[in-house]
Design an enzyme around this catalytic site. Structure first.
Site, PDB file in Angstrom:
ATOM      1  CG  HIS A 126      46.239 -72.207 -16.159  1.00 34.21           C
ATOM      2  ND1 HIS A 126      46.440 -71.526 -15.124  1.00 34.21           N
ATOM      3  CD2 HIS A 126      44.932 -72.148 -16.108  1.00 34.21           C
ATOM      4  CE1 HIS A 126      45.546 -71.086 -14.445  1.00 34.21           C
ATOM      5  NE2 HIS A 126      44.391 -71.511 -15.242  1.00 34.21           N
ATOM      6  CB  CYS A 134      43.769 -79.459 -31.969  1.00 33.71           C
ATOM      7  SG  CYS A 134      42.266 -78.781 -32.822  1.00 33.71           S
ATOM      8  CB  CYS A 137      39.391 -81.737 -31.748  1.00 38.27           C
ATOM      9  SG  CYS A 137      41.247 -82.131 -31.996  1.00 38.27           S
ATOM     10  CB  CYS A 164      39.425 -81.800 -36.053  1.00 37.36           C
ATOM     11  SG  CYS A 164      40.091 -80.404 -35.287  1.00 37.36           S
TER      12      CYS A 164
HETATM   13  P1  NAD Z   1      51.088 -67.236  -7.860  1.00 29.32           P
HETATM   14  O1  NAD Z   1      52.265 -66.756  -8.367  1.00 29.32           O
HETATM   15  O2  NAD Z   1      49.837 -66.224  -8.088  1.00 29.32           O
HETATM   16  O3  NAD Z   1      50.963 -67.682  -6.346  1.00 29.32           O
HETATM   17  C1  NAD Z   1      51.834 -68.548  -5.651  1.00 29.32           C
HETATM   18  C2  NAD Z   1      51.755 -68.569  -4.231  1.00 29.32           C
HETATM   19  O4  NAD Z   1      52.563 -69.663  -3.718  1.00 29.32           O
HETATM   20  C3  NAD Z   1      51.911 -67.290  -3.540  1.00 29.32           C
HETATM   21  O5  NAD Z   1      50.622 -66.984  -2.578  1.00 29.32           O
HETATM   22  C4  NAD Z   1      53.179 -67.484  -2.757  1.00 29.32           C
HETATM   23  O6  NAD Z   1      53.257 -66.721  -1.665  1.00 29.32           O
HETATM   24  C5  NAD Z   1      52.983 -69.031  -2.569  1.00 29.32           C
HETATM   25  N1  NAD Z   1      54.520 -69.603  -2.245  1.00 29.32           N
HETATM   26  C6  NAD Z   1      55.552 -69.408  -2.948  1.00 29.32           C
HETATM   27  N2  NAD Z   1      56.414 -70.255  -2.794  1.00 29.32           N
HETATM   28  C7  NAD Z   1      55.985 -71.318  -2.003  1.00 29.32           C
HETATM   29  C8  NAD Z   1      56.453 -72.387  -1.148  1.00 29.32           C
HETATM   30  N3  NAD Z   1      57.754 -72.738  -1.562  1.00 29.32           N
HETATM   31  N4  NAD Z   1      55.711 -73.010  -0.413  1.00 29.32           N
HETATM   32  C9  NAD Z   1      54.273 -72.415  -0.343  1.00 29.32           C
HETATM   33  N5  NAD Z   1      54.015 -71.373  -0.963  1.00 29.32           N
HETATM   34  C10 NAD Z   1      54.774 -70.838  -1.905  1.00 29.32           C
HETATM   35  O7  NAD Z   1      50.525 -68.625  -8.579  1.00 29.32           O
HETATM   36  P2  NAD Z   1      49.307 -69.128  -9.082  1.00 29.32           P
HETATM   37  O8  NAD Z   1      48.259 -69.065  -7.871  1.00 29.32           O
HETATM   38  O9  NAD Z   1      49.688 -70.633  -9.512  1.00 29.32           O
HETATM   39  O10 NAD Z   1      48.966 -68.392 -10.355  1.00 29.32           O
HETATM   40  C11 NAD Z   1      49.775 -68.086 -11.348  1.00 29.32           C
HETATM   41  C12 NAD Z   1      49.360 -68.838 -12.639  1.00 29.32           C
HETATM   42  O11 NAD Z   1      50.719 -68.504 -13.561  1.00 29.32           O
HETATM   43  C13 NAD Z   1      48.947 -69.941 -12.870  1.00 29.32           C
HETATM   44  O12 NAD Z   1      47.852 -69.652 -13.605  1.00 29.32           O
HETATM   45  C14 NAD Z   1      49.900 -70.608 -13.475  1.00 29.32           C
HETATM   46  O13 NAD Z   1      49.481 -71.303 -14.467  1.00 29.32           O
HETATM   47  C15 NAD Z   1      51.097 -69.668 -13.766  1.00 29.32           C
HETATM   48  N6  NAD Z   1      52.408 -69.994 -13.411  1.00 29.32           N
HETATM   49  C16 NAD Z   1      53.082 -71.296 -13.385  1.00 29.32           C
HETATM   50  C17 NAD Z   1      54.489 -71.559 -13.154  1.00 29.32           C
HETATM   51  C18 NAD Z   1      54.812 -72.819 -13.093  1.00 29.32           C
HETATM   52  O14 NAD Z   1      54.248 -73.696 -14.111  1.00 29.32           O
HETATM   53  N7  NAD Z   1      55.600 -73.370 -12.237  1.00 29.32           N
HETATM   54  C19 NAD Z   1      54.895 -70.415 -12.567  1.00 29.32           C
HETATM   55  C20 NAD Z   1      54.512 -69.108 -12.677  1.00 29.32           C
HETATM   56  C21 NAD Z   1      53.240 -68.994 -12.900  1.00 29.32           C
END
Ligand code: NAD
Length: 264
Positions: A126, A134, A137, A164
């Site tokens: 993501h 970009c 490309c 590009c």
């Molecule tokens: P999500 O928030 O949907 O799920 C996180 C999961 O991790 C949950 O099931 C939760 O219970 C579990 N969890 C939380 N803390 C934990 C720990 N210490 N140890 C083990 N498990 C733990 O996250 P997702 O599935 O990654 O989807 C969310 C989307 O949001 C992703 O696409 C991501 O790009 C984005 N996001 C990214 C960040 C980041 O970069 N740190 C933070 C929030 C959301």
């Protein structure tokens, strides 16, 4: 009876091509909230989730306006990511790579913490908050490769790709935005060829990322292990072989110690 940590370590030690998939749960112990855990940004504020779903549409309709809004916003839902540091879970996965066990890590996280922890073979599914991309490309640039404030002042947004001529947006993939083709294709190939998949800290409900374990299950050669605070659809549907319920910052270092013991 063999503990689940020993069982996971044994599968890793015996694998010939292990990969890891990670999500926001990896980084909660670094002080970055997840989206759907009990303290998640969207669990606490469903309106923020609704707005997030409109981001890509908004960018396509008006890239200049999207950039202007972006640069005017003072805060991000995830806080100041520049200051965040990897935790023991990130370092454990980097160590498994150094040991020659994990061949590739595909993360949904945009926080750059796997890179900071030293992970080399990394796909940011993501995108990354620290990069721009970009949309034509897929060329990536460090954020500071463009003087965005200067472009704003001169009315020259959106930034234009020097390679590009395409339009540049932040690298983070918005809802509804296609996954950049290089990462989409590369991660599918990794899921298809792995014989061990370690899935850490993801609710596994965001698609198409959540298809990757299903691809591995369909191929039928991989042992699939989840490390997560709570069961997920992968657990309930039997896509994963088993789940180690706990914190990634505690479970993953314990797995590394066990792999070392088994290899002695
Ligand atoms: P999500 O928030 O949907 O799920 C996180 C999961 O991790 C949950 O099931 C939760 O219970 C579990 N969890 C939380 N803390 C934990 C720990 N210490 N140890 C083990 N498990 C733990 O996250 P997702 O599935 O990654 O989807 C969310 C989307 O949001 C992703 O696409 C991501 O790009 C984005 N996001 C990214 C960040 C980041 O970069 N740190 C933070 C929030 C959301």
């Amino acid at each position: 009876m063999e503990s689940l940590i020993t069982k996971a370590a044994r599968h890793l030690a015996e694998s010939s091509y292990a990969i890891a998939l990670t999500g926001a749960g990896m980084s909660t112990e670094s002080g970055i909230p997840d989206f759907r855990g009990p303290q998640g940004v969207w669990t606490k504020n469903p309106e923020a989730e609704r707005r997030a779903y409109l981001g890509w549409q908004r960018f396509q309709a008006d890239p200049k306006g999207w950039w202007e809004e972006r640069l005017a916003a003072s805060t991000s839902a995830l806080g100041n990511l520049v200051e965040r540091q990897p935790n023991a879970g990130h370092y454990a996965l980097a160590e498994l790579e150094k040991m020659g066990i994990i061949k590739c890590l595909v993360t949904q996280n945009v926080d750059g913490l796997h890179e900071k922890a030293g992970q080399q073979h990394l796909m940011e599914y993501h995108g990354s908050f620290a990069k721009l991309r970009c949309i034509e490309c897929n060329a990536r640039f460090r954020r500071d490769a463009f003087d965005l404030q200067d472009l704003l002042q001169k009315g020259q947004l959106p930034p234009i790709c020097p390679s590009c001529g395409g339009i540049i947006k932040s690298d983070g993939v918005g809802f509804g935005e296609p996954i950049p083709s290089d990462v989409a294709q590369g991660s599918l190939e990794e899921a298809w060829k792995c014989d061990m998949m370690l899935i850490c800290g993801t609710s596994a409900v965001v698609y198409p990322f959540a298809n990757l374990p299903r691809v591995a299950r369909q191929r039928g050669i991989a042992t699939i292990v989840e490390v997560n605070a709570e069961p997920t659809p992968l657990t309930h549907e039997g896509i994963s072989d088993f789940i180690i319920q706990g914190k990634t910052g505690e479970v993953l270092p314990a797995i590394v110690e066990e792999v070392k013991r088994l290899r002695q």
